[in-house]
Design a protein around this motif. Structure first.
Motif: not given
Length: 259
Positions: A182-185, A190-194
């Protein structure tokens, strides 16, 4: 027999009669004791040991009242005169008192299988500083004649086993492999949102890649201090997300090897 001997004999007979009467009185009251018995004990002992016994105790001795005074680990633990039975964690200072040893508790380091699978087992006491520990005070670990005192910063500070036990069984909030996944997802999201924010910023900024035209052109991104967003904060966020993902995947790989 002299007069003194006769008086001594009568005194002994009176003493024996008093003792016999006292013994008969105790035997008559033994089956149905009455009054109040006051017990002082650690809070955990009152909750985990005495509380489950109260129903049977009251049923067996209905005329006997019980007053339980629990205390925490840090309070004064010396017995008082108004306490009938006192359970101590430490050795009493008054050696004149009548003391009986009570079965102790097992002391050691405990962790859930999910936590060990996710983060591994420490090979050296000094490695405990990097793990999530719950406890209090100074831990003195011994093996044979060797004793060490690792420097541990507790995530949860408490001396109550009733809190430490479920916290350890729960994996110290790691939730095992599912928590790591879950932490990895979450970091990938977060990278996709950025990436979405950066892409929209590029496409709305005046220039050759200005494919999205807004009513008010986005010119502030090239001015100080807004220039720090693409020049510093965006790369920093990317690096932190990537490092977090690498660390999580390393823990997952270690967990898979352990299984």
């Amino acid at each position: 027999m002299t007069d003194a001997g006769r008086e001594y004999l009568l005194a002994c007979r009176r003493a024996l009669r008093t003792l016999t009467d006292g013994e008969e009185f105790l035997e008559a009251r033994r089956s149905d004791p009455s009054g109040t018995i006051k017990i002082a004990c650690p809070l955990t002992m009152a909750r985990e040991i005495l509380a489950p016994l109260l129903r049977d105790f009251i049923t067996r001795f209905p005329s006997l009242k019980m007053e339980i005074e629990p205390y925490s680990f840090g309070w004064d633990q010396e017995p008082r005169e108004d306490v009938d039975v006192f359970f101590k964690l430490k050795a009493p200072k008054d050696s004149v008192r009548r003391v009986r040893s009570y079965p102790g508790t097992a002391r050691g380091l405990f962790a859930s299988p999910a936590y060990v699978n996710a983060f591994g087992s420490p090979a050296d006491p000094d490695e405990l500083a990097a793990h999530r520990c719950a406890g209090s005070g100074v831990w003195k670990l011994s093996r044979g004649s060797k004793e060490v005192t690792p420097n541990i910063a507790f995530h949860v500070v408490t001396s109550d086993p009733g809190i430490n036990l479920p916290f350890a069984l729960d994996g110290l909030s790691t939730r095992g492999r599912w928590g790591l996944k879950l932490a990895s997802a979450w970091n990938i999201l977060g990278l996709l949102a950025l990436l979405n924010v950066v892409t929209r910023a590029i496409l709305t900024t005046p220039g050759p890649l200005n494919l999205i035209h807004a009513e008010v052109p986005d010119r502030m991104i090239g001015m100080f201090p807004f220039l720090l967003i693409p020049g510093f904060f965006v790369p920093l966020a990317v690096v932190l997300h990537v490092l977090a993902i690498r660390s999580i995947h390393g823990s997952l790989a270690k967990s898979q090897i352990s299984n």
